[in-house]
Design a protein around this motif. Structure first.
Motif, PDB file in Angstrom:
ATOM      1  N   ASN A  47      49.771  37.894  41.676  1.00 52.56           N
ATOM      2  CA  ASN A  47      48.404  37.748  42.172  1.00 52.56           C
ATOM      3  C   ASN A  47      48.200  38.611  43.400  1.00 52.56           C
ATOM      4  O   ASN A  47      49.142  38.876  44.164  1.00 52.56           O
ATOM      5  CB  ASN A  47      48.105  36.292  42.517  1.00 52.56           C
ATOM      6  CG  ASN A  47      47.827  35.459  41.277  1.00 52.56           C
ATOM      7  OD1 ASN A  47      47.379  35.966  40.251  1.00 52.56           O
ATOM      8  ND2 ASN A  47      48.110  34.179  41.358  1.00 52.56           N
TER       9      ASN A  47
ATOM     10  N   GLU B  17      47.356  39.360  47.066  1.00 55.57           N
ATOM     11  CA  GLU B  17      47.357  38.621  48.320  1.00 55.57           C
ATOM     12  C   GLU B  17      47.481  39.612  49.478  1.00 55.57           C
ATOM     13  O   GLU B  17      48.023  40.707  49.318  1.00 55.57           O
ATOM     14  CB  GLU B  17      48.514  37.616  48.391  1.00 55.57           C
ATOM     15  CG  GLU B  17      48.521  36.559  47.289  1.00 55.57           C
ATOM     16  CD  GLU B  17      47.348  35.597  47.346  1.00 55.57           C
ATOM     17  OE1 GLU B  17      46.678  35.551  48.399  1.00 55.57           O
ATOM     18  OE2 GLU B  17      47.097  34.903  46.346  1.00 55.57           O
TER      19      GLU B  17
ATOM     20  N   PRO C 142      49.047  34.623  55.638  1.00 52.16           N
ATOM     21  CA  PRO C 142      47.986  35.007  54.708  1.00 52.16           C
ATOM     22  C   PRO C 142      46.684  35.334  55.450  1.00 52.16           C
ATOM     23  O   PRO C 142      46.318  34.654  56.406  1.00 52.16           O
ATOM     24  CB  PRO C 142      47.804  33.757  53.835  1.00 52.16           C
ATOM     25  CG  PRO C 142      49.059  32.988  53.992  1.00 52.16           C
ATOM     26  CD  PRO C 142      49.547  33.257  55.381  1.00 52.16           C
TER      27      PRO C 142
ATOM     28  N   HIS D  65      42.773  35.266  55.373  1.00 54.70           N
ATOM     29  CA  HIS D  65      41.763  34.465  54.679  1.00 54.70           C
ATOM     30  C   HIS D  65      40.438  35.217  54.596  1.00 54.70           C
ATOM     31  O   HIS D  65      39.886  35.640  55.609  1.00 54.70           O
ATOM     32  CB  HIS D  65      41.543  33.137  55.401  1.00 54.70           C
ATOM     33  CG  HIS D  65      40.413  32.322  54.841  1.00 54.70           C
ATOM     34  ND1 HIS D  65      40.479  31.716  53.601  1.00 54.70           N
ATOM     35  CD2 HIS D  65      39.174  32.036  55.351  1.00 54.70           C
ATOM     36  CE1 HIS D  65      39.348  31.093  53.364  1.00 54.70           C
ATOM     37  NE2 HIS D  65      38.546  31.268  54.398  1.00 54.70           N
TER      38      HIS D  65
ATOM     39  N   LYS E 299      37.371  39.051  48.754  1.00 51.71           N
ATOM     40  CA  LYS E 299      38.777  39.386  48.500  1.00 51.71           C
ATOM     41  C   LYS E 299      38.888  40.292  47.270  1.00 51.71           C
ATOM     42  O   LYS E 299      39.676  41.257  47.264  1.00 51.71           O
ATOM     43  CB  LYS E 299      39.572  38.096  48.295  1.00 51.71           C
ATOM     44  CG  LYS E 299      41.054  38.296  48.098  1.00 51.71           C
ATOM     45  CD  LYS E 299      41.755  36.944  47.993  1.00 51.71           C
ATOM     46  CE  LYS E 299      43.250  37.084  47.805  1.00 51.71           C
ATOM     47  NZ  LYS E 299      43.916  35.766  47.717  1.00 51.71           N
TER      48      LYS E 299
END
Length: 262
Positions: free
Chosen positions: A136, A138, A145, A147, A154
């Motif tokens: 995935n 990211e 991470p 946000h 995103k």
């Protein structure tokens, strides 16, 4: 170079220290014997490299490595093991090396010369976003991470990463993110909201230089991110080994790039 050695057998610990001093005479070497001592040392100082036994009493070396990476995302982990049992798991957490006992000077010298995060580049790497495309999609900054306030923000950023520095127009982004949406005016307005989201998100993590806007042309600067996809295309061994046939799995438009990778 600052090196931590983690080994719960005192005899093996002394042997490791001796081999390291031969492979890297200028290295500052700190020896610890267990999980608790290793965490304490990592909290007190920043190490370039940690050599650790993959299988220790009480706790897995893999578990310890992941914990140390939380303190310093750019620490180079080199596992020392009796066999190759944990090799796949080791490289799944971005190890810089996996060496079989007894450790030999020439093998360690080679591993230290091919670190995932060379000490001389550590400062620059700390300043970059780390972008994960395999599996995935990211984004991380200093191991944490990043946000995005909206899922589509995103996704838009992911698409620009996929373009590797090439620009996309508002109309192209509408087509990718909203496919057959008939209301182009409404979609274009929403794209502007998403662009604002991205700018704000990158500014908050001091990475605003990643995003480039020129007369309705949007792109990212590939040199400002550390990306597994980009390193794969440069034939980086660790990135090549990491690819398992999965690329930005949450986005259907990424299937084209995945076919290219294969």
């Amino acid at each position: 170079m600052k090196v931590m050695v983690v080994e719960d057998e005192q005899t093996d610990l002394e042997k490791l220290k001796h081999v390291i001093s031969q492979a890297e005479p200028a290295a500052e070497i700190i020896c610890v014997e267990n999980y608790t001592e290793a965490l304490g040392a990592a909290k007190a100082a920043e190490f370039n490299v940690v050599l650790l036994d993959a299988e220790m009493r009480g706790v897995s070396g893999l578990t310890l490595a992941e914990k140390l990476q939380q303190f310093n995302p750019y620490i180079n982990v080199i596992f020392i093991a009796e066999n190759e049992k944990y090799a796949v798991e080791a490289f799944s957490i971005y190890a810089s090396g996996y060496l079989i006992k007894p450790l030999r000077v020439e093998e360690l010298t080679r591993a230290l010369g091919n670190l995932r995060y060379p000490p001389e580049k550590a400062g620059k790497l700390h300043d970059k976003l780390e972008v994960q495309c395999f599996g995935n999609f990211e984004v991380f900054k200093n191991g944490l991470p990043v946000h995005f306030p909206r899922a589509k923000s995103k996704e838009l950023f992911a698409y620009l990463v996929d373009l590797r520095g090439s620009s996309a127009t508002t109309r192209e982004l509408c087509g990718i993110l909203f496919e057959d949406s008939a209301d182009i005016k409404k979609s274009s307005h929403y794209i502007r909201t998403l662009i604002s989201d991205i700018r704000k998100t990158l500014r908050e993590c001091s990475a605003e230089n990643v995003f480039i806007t020129k007369r309705n042309q949007f792109s990212i600067d590939p040199g400002e991110i550390d990306c597994d996809y980009y390193r794969f295309l440069e034939n980086d061994a660790e990135a090549v080994n990491k690819y398992r046939g999965e690329y930005m799995m949450q986005y259907s438009w990424a299937e084209f790039s995945m076919k290219y990778l294969e």
